[in-house]
Design an enzyme around this catalytic site. Structure first.
Site, PDB file in Angstrom:
ATOM      1  N   GLY A 149       0.797  -1.209   0.000  1.00 48.77           N
ATOM      2  CA  GLY A 149       0.000   0.000   0.000  1.00 48.77           C
ATOM      3  C   GLY A 149       0.837   1.270   0.000  1.00 48.77           C
ATOM      4  O   GLY A 149       2.020   1.273  -0.356  1.00 48.77           O
ATOM      5  N   CYS A 150       0.223   2.351   0.442  1.00 50.14           N
ATOM      6  CA  CYS A 150       0.849   3.674   0.397  1.00 50.14           C
ATOM      7  C   CYS A 150       2.124   3.745   1.230  1.00 50.14           C
ATOM      8  O   CYS A 150       3.047   4.493   0.914  1.00 50.14           O
ATOM      9  CB  CYS A 150      -0.137   4.730   0.884  1.00 50.14           C
ATOM     10  SG  CYS A 150      -1.693   4.790  -0.048  1.00 50.14           S
ATOM     11  N   ALA A 151       2.190   2.962   2.316  1.00 43.46           N
ATOM     12  CA  ALA A 151       3.340   3.002   3.206  1.00 43.46           C
ATOM     13  C   ALA A 151       4.584   2.377   2.592  1.00 43.46           C
ATOM     14  O   ALA A 151       5.676   2.471   3.160  1.00 43.46           O
ATOM     15  CB  ALA A 151       3.010   2.309   4.522  1.00 43.46           C
ATOM     16  N   ALA A 152       4.458   1.732   1.433  1.00 42.69           N
ATOM     17  CA  ALA A 152       5.600   1.060   0.808  1.00 42.69           C
ATOM     18  C   ALA A 152       6.719   2.026   0.428  1.00 42.69           C
ATOM     19  O   ALA A 152       7.863   1.599   0.252  1.00 42.69           O
ATOM     20  CB  ALA A 152       5.148   0.282  -0.424  1.00 42.69           C
TER      21      ALA A 152
END
Length: 360
Positions: A149-152
């Site tokens: 997700g975005c945290a990658a």
């Protein structure tokens, strides 16, 4: 101890601005006037003006969303067709992102390649496609960070950070590539369409080495918010990947960050420092309400997240690429030296964070 630096950041987005097209699609598919009015009100409050896609908008929006016919009304394409589009077009955007770094001949000296994406899967993957397209060494070490997700964005930088600290001569190319618009869903569910309202396509590429230039990467830390695992989900369905983004995400983030500021020991997000000790706040632009929640939870001033809000307004949420767009703007325009804290949120619900120093 060797310090890893982001020496350069390059970015690229596709040519087609689809923000208005996707809004029109949602307006057609919503079941009643009341729901359409609510959606329009949320559009106005989203603080997004542009989102870009590899899909060219159709001249006949009543029948299909895009010219390719991937999204024909009542006949949206399945996951296979969407992944075929990813395989054909993701590498082109990724190549543009890497070329914007201006490395030219120096690409041959890249020792490691880290690729992060959660919006497409192929094998051979984007990493191997880039080796061929860019003429990278066939023996280059490759790592894929997938489906986080975005945290990658933070996880990909963390991998590069550890590589450089263990191999000081390493030159790590990090690529965050997301084609979020490949996962539009044909559904009258308001929550699903509101999630789709946020996302656009984009690519960020960065060079991470031990050369003391740019952004110095410091300690990385992750915090998982208890009892929130169902608030952000990203599942593979028969018609693309299905995002569920609960309206409870912003209040949970605000609450968790308030607790962090009260706790404020050396194991917390702030690492035992006061918020005043941080000059820069690089926060993933996940949406206006996410940024509002961070601002409120940490008690930040109205301009603290201006870099993130600018990226959101101009590009929308590009998943893992977004935070890198924010950091690039800080490298270009923020005063130096500066101390900063970066954070991004993803399924879990997790907050991935790291401290950094902008040295100019």
């Amino acid at each position: 101890m060797t310090v890893a630096y982001i020496n350069r950041i390059g970015t690229a987005v596709p040519e087609y601005d689809v923000h208005g097209t996707f809004i029109h699609f949602a307006d057609q598919i919503l079941p009643d006037r009341r729901t359409r009015l609510l959606f329009q009100r949320m559009v106005q409050r989203a603080d997004i003006e542009h989102r870009y896609s590899t899909l060219e908008p159709s001249d006949n929006p009543e029948a299909e969303v895009d010219r390719k016919g991937l999204y024909q009304m009542c006949r949206f394409a399945g996951t296979g067709a969407r992944m075929a589009h990813f395989e054909a077009h993701a590498v082109e955007l990724a190549q543009r992102g890497v070329e914007s770094l201006g490395l030219s001949e120096a690409l041959s000296s890249i020792t490691h390649l880290v690729v992060a994406s959660c919006t497409g899967f192929t094998a051979p993957g984007l990493d191997q496609q880039l080796v061929d397209r860019l003429g990278l060494s066939p023996s280059i070490e490759r790592t894929l960070v997938g489906f986080m997700g975005c945290a990658a964005a933070v996880n990909a930088l963390k991998v590069a950070h550890h590589i450089v600290r263990s191999e000081p001569s390493a030159k790590v190319l990090v690529v965050n590539l997301e084609l979020c618009t490949l996962h539009l869903q044909e559904t009258p569910e308001l929550e699903v369409l509101l999630s789709a309202l946020l996302f656009g396509d984009g690519c960020a590429a960065s060079l991470v080495t031990a050369r003391p230039e740019g952004i110095a990467l410091k300690d990385f830390r992750v915090v998982t918010i208890p009892d929130t695992s169902d608030l952000i989900t990203w599942r593979i369905g028969d018609s693309g990947f299905k995002m569920s983004l609960s309206g409870e995400v912003p209040p949970q983030i605000a609450r968790a960050l308030r607790q962090e500021t009260m706790r404020n020991d050396d194991q917390g997000i702030l690492r035992g420092h006061s918020k005043e000790e941080y000059d820069l706040w690089a926060v993933h632009a996940g949406g206006r309400t996410i940024l509002d929640a961070v601002e409120q939870g940490l008690g930040l001033g109205p301009d603290a997240l201006r870099w993130s809000r600018d990226v959101l307004r101009e590009f929308g949420n590009m998943s893992s690429a977004t935070l890198m767009f924010v950091l690039k703007r800080m490298m270009q325009h923020a005063p130096s030296p500066s101390r900063g804290l970066a954070m991004a949120f993803g399924p879990g619900l997790v907050a991935e964070t790291f401290r950094f120093a902008l040295n100019g």
